[in-house]
Design an enzyme around this catalytic site. Structure first.
Site, short mmCIF file in Angstrom:
data_model
loop_
_atom_site.label_atom_id
_atom_site.label_comp_id
_atom_site.label_asym_id
_atom_site.label_seq_id
_atom_site.Cartn_x
_atom_site.Cartn_y
_atom_site.Cartn_z
N ALA A 5 0.80 -1.23 0.00
CA ALA A 5 0.00 0.00 0.00
C ALA A 5 0.84 1.29 0.00
O ALA A 5 0.65 2.17 -0.85
CB ALA A 5 -0.97 -0.04 1.19
N ASP B 264 -4.12 -2.54 4.05
CA ASP B 264 -4.32 -1.77 2.81
C ASP B 264 -5.38 -0.68 2.97
O ASP B 264 -5.39 0.30 2.24
CB ASP B 264 -4.72 -2.71 1.67
CG ASP B 264 -3.52 -3.55 1.27
OD1 ASP B 264 -3.25 -4.57 1.94
OD2 ASP B 264 -2.81 -3.15 0.33
N ASN C 187 -6.66 -6.33 4.51
CA ASN C 187 -5.27 -6.69 4.19
C ASN C 187 -5.29 -7.91 3.27
O ASN C 187 -6.36 -8.43 2.91
CB ASN C 187 -4.48 -6.97 5.48
CG ASN C 187 -2.98 -7.10 5.22
OD1 ASN C 187 -2.39 -6.28 4.52
ND2 ASN C 187 -2.36 -8.13 5.77
O1 MRU Z 1 -1.21 -7.29 -3.17
P1 MRU Z 1 -0.10 -6.64 -2.40
O2 MRU Z 1 1.18 -7.42 -2.44
O3 MRU Z 1 0.07 -5.20 -2.79
O4 MRU Z 1 -0.62 -6.67 -0.90
C1 MRU Z 1 0.20 -6.16 0.12
C2 MRU Z 1 -0.41 -6.25 1.45
O5 MRU Z 1 -1.50 -6.75 1.63
C3 MRU Z 1 0.33 -5.60 2.56
O6 MRU Z 1 0.12 -6.27 3.77
C4 MRU Z 1 -0.19 -4.15 2.72
O7 MRU Z 1 -0.19 -3.51 1.48
C5 MRU Z 1 0.65 -3.39 3.66
S1 MRU Z 1 2.25 -3.03 3.03
C6 MRU Z 1 3.09 -2.17 4.20
#
Ligand code: MRU
Length: 362
Positions: free
Chosen positions: A55, A242, A252
């Protein structure tokens, strides 16, 4: 954080101010590969196809995408169109909209002639702030780990899901920041890393990150978490997020909810590392209101890895034509969350606490 002893971030502005260089995360852990993004369309593609992900990182990279637009055409209509396009790259993480709207507001207050340079600077400010925010999350999360260590001898066993590490941010990570700070402080740690099907961000990114930092860790299949908790092998769960709603529902990576349920059943504290850029006070009910990204079925039916010859190959797991669904995120209701580790301190996943936190920052 360091890779092979050398400091590295997942994004860097090109010195000429005409591109942004990112780690192409699709190649990890087998190859450290970089990509140069020189247009808003390049940035859109890199976010949508997950060359960059996480995110906070997609927010910062998107800001540079808008800055590239401002260099090319900084008129109101062109900027608004670029914001709409970049924001549509991925729907769930609110940091994307947060960063783009912040930059757009900043630019619209300026004459068009100044917007190109100003956009580049503000994108840089968004990126640098992320580093400071995540460092602060680490400082506020560290006492949670120290408290476990004070209760009994041996390493503190942490379970994390997906990758909320430095690769998902500009530096430090969110969920990993307390871990890196604890490790640096000499606190004995061991991290259970969920592989995180279908894209395996835990297996290919978090495990790689922790290895680079020398943090002891063990990769487990996603389904192992409940078993480990039942056997007392997890002291604390820390995950990223997220989007978090006003009442503290946490969206998340898919599978997070199941870990929260298992944690609740086993009395394991379940913490969420949350930069306030991930808080969406406009929404209340995470289950009904947060848009959940549906990604291609191929991410479920196929998997890639390195073959015996060292070549990265994709193979099919399923019978040809097997129907597959791929919701990329889930929502953990606030009642399952022990606390949110923010840059301002640990706060309850509860509306009054979250609103007070944000009012205190005005
Ligand atoms: O699909 P992604 O890899 O972008 O998902 C990432 C996550 O779910 C993380 O836990 C979230 O973005 C936090 S990142 C600090």
């Amino acid at each position: 954080m360091n890779v092979g002893g050398v400091p590295l971030r997942p994004l860097a502005a090109a010195p000429g101010g005409d591109a942004v260089v990112v780690i192409d995360q699709r190649a990890l852990p087998h190859r450290l590969q970089f990509a140069t993004l020189a247009s808003p369309q390049d940035v859109y593609t890199a976010i949508r196809d997950m060359w960059v992900r996480g995110a906070p990182l997609i927010g910062a990279v998107a800001a540079y995408g808008l800055a590239l637009q401002a260099r090319a055409d900084a008129g109101d209509a062109a900027l608004a169109a670029a914001v709409a396009h970049l924001q549509s790259a991925r729907p769930t993480a609110v940091n994307l909209a947060w960063a783009l709207q912040r930059l757009l507001r900043h630019l619209l207050a300026l004459p068009a002639s100044q917007r190109g340079d100003a956009a580049w600077q503000e994108a840089g400010a968004i990126a640098e702030e992320d580093v400071q925010v995540n460092a602060a999350i680490g400082r506020h999360g560290l006492p949670l780990l120290q408290a476990v260590a004070a209760r009994r001898p041996g390493p503190v066993n942490v379970l994390t899901h997906c990758n909320a590490g430095w690769l998902a941010t500009v530096d430090w990570g969110t969920a990993t920041s307390p871990l890196y700070q604890a490790h640096a402080a000499g606190l004995p740690l061991h991290v259970w890393v969920d592989e995180t099907r279908p894209r395996n961000q835990g297996a290919s990114l978090t495990a790689w990150e922790l290895a680079q930092a020398g943090v002891p860790h063990t990769l487990v299949a996603d389904n192992a978490g409940g078993h480990l908790m039942q056997r007392g092998q997890v002291d604390i769960v820390i995950v990223g997020c997220d989007r978090v709603t006003a009442r503290g529902d946490v969206c998340n990576k898919i599978g997070t909810y199941l870990k929260a349920l298992a944690a609740q059943d086993n009395g394991v504290p379940f913490y969420v590392a949350m930069p306030t850029s991930t808080l969406d006070l406009a929404l209340a009910d995470g289950l009904r209101q947060i848009p959940i990204e549906e990604r291609p079925a191929r991410e479920v039916t196929h998997i890639s890895g390195r073959d015996a010859a060292g070549t990265v190959v994709e193979v099919q797991l399923t019978a040809a034509g097997t129907p597959a669904a791929n919701p990329a995120f889930d929502v953990t209701p606030a009642r399952l969350v022990s606390g949110l580790i923010t840059e301002h301190g640990v706060v309850a996943a509860e509306e009054g606490a979250l609103r007070r936190l944000m009012e205190g920052q005005r």
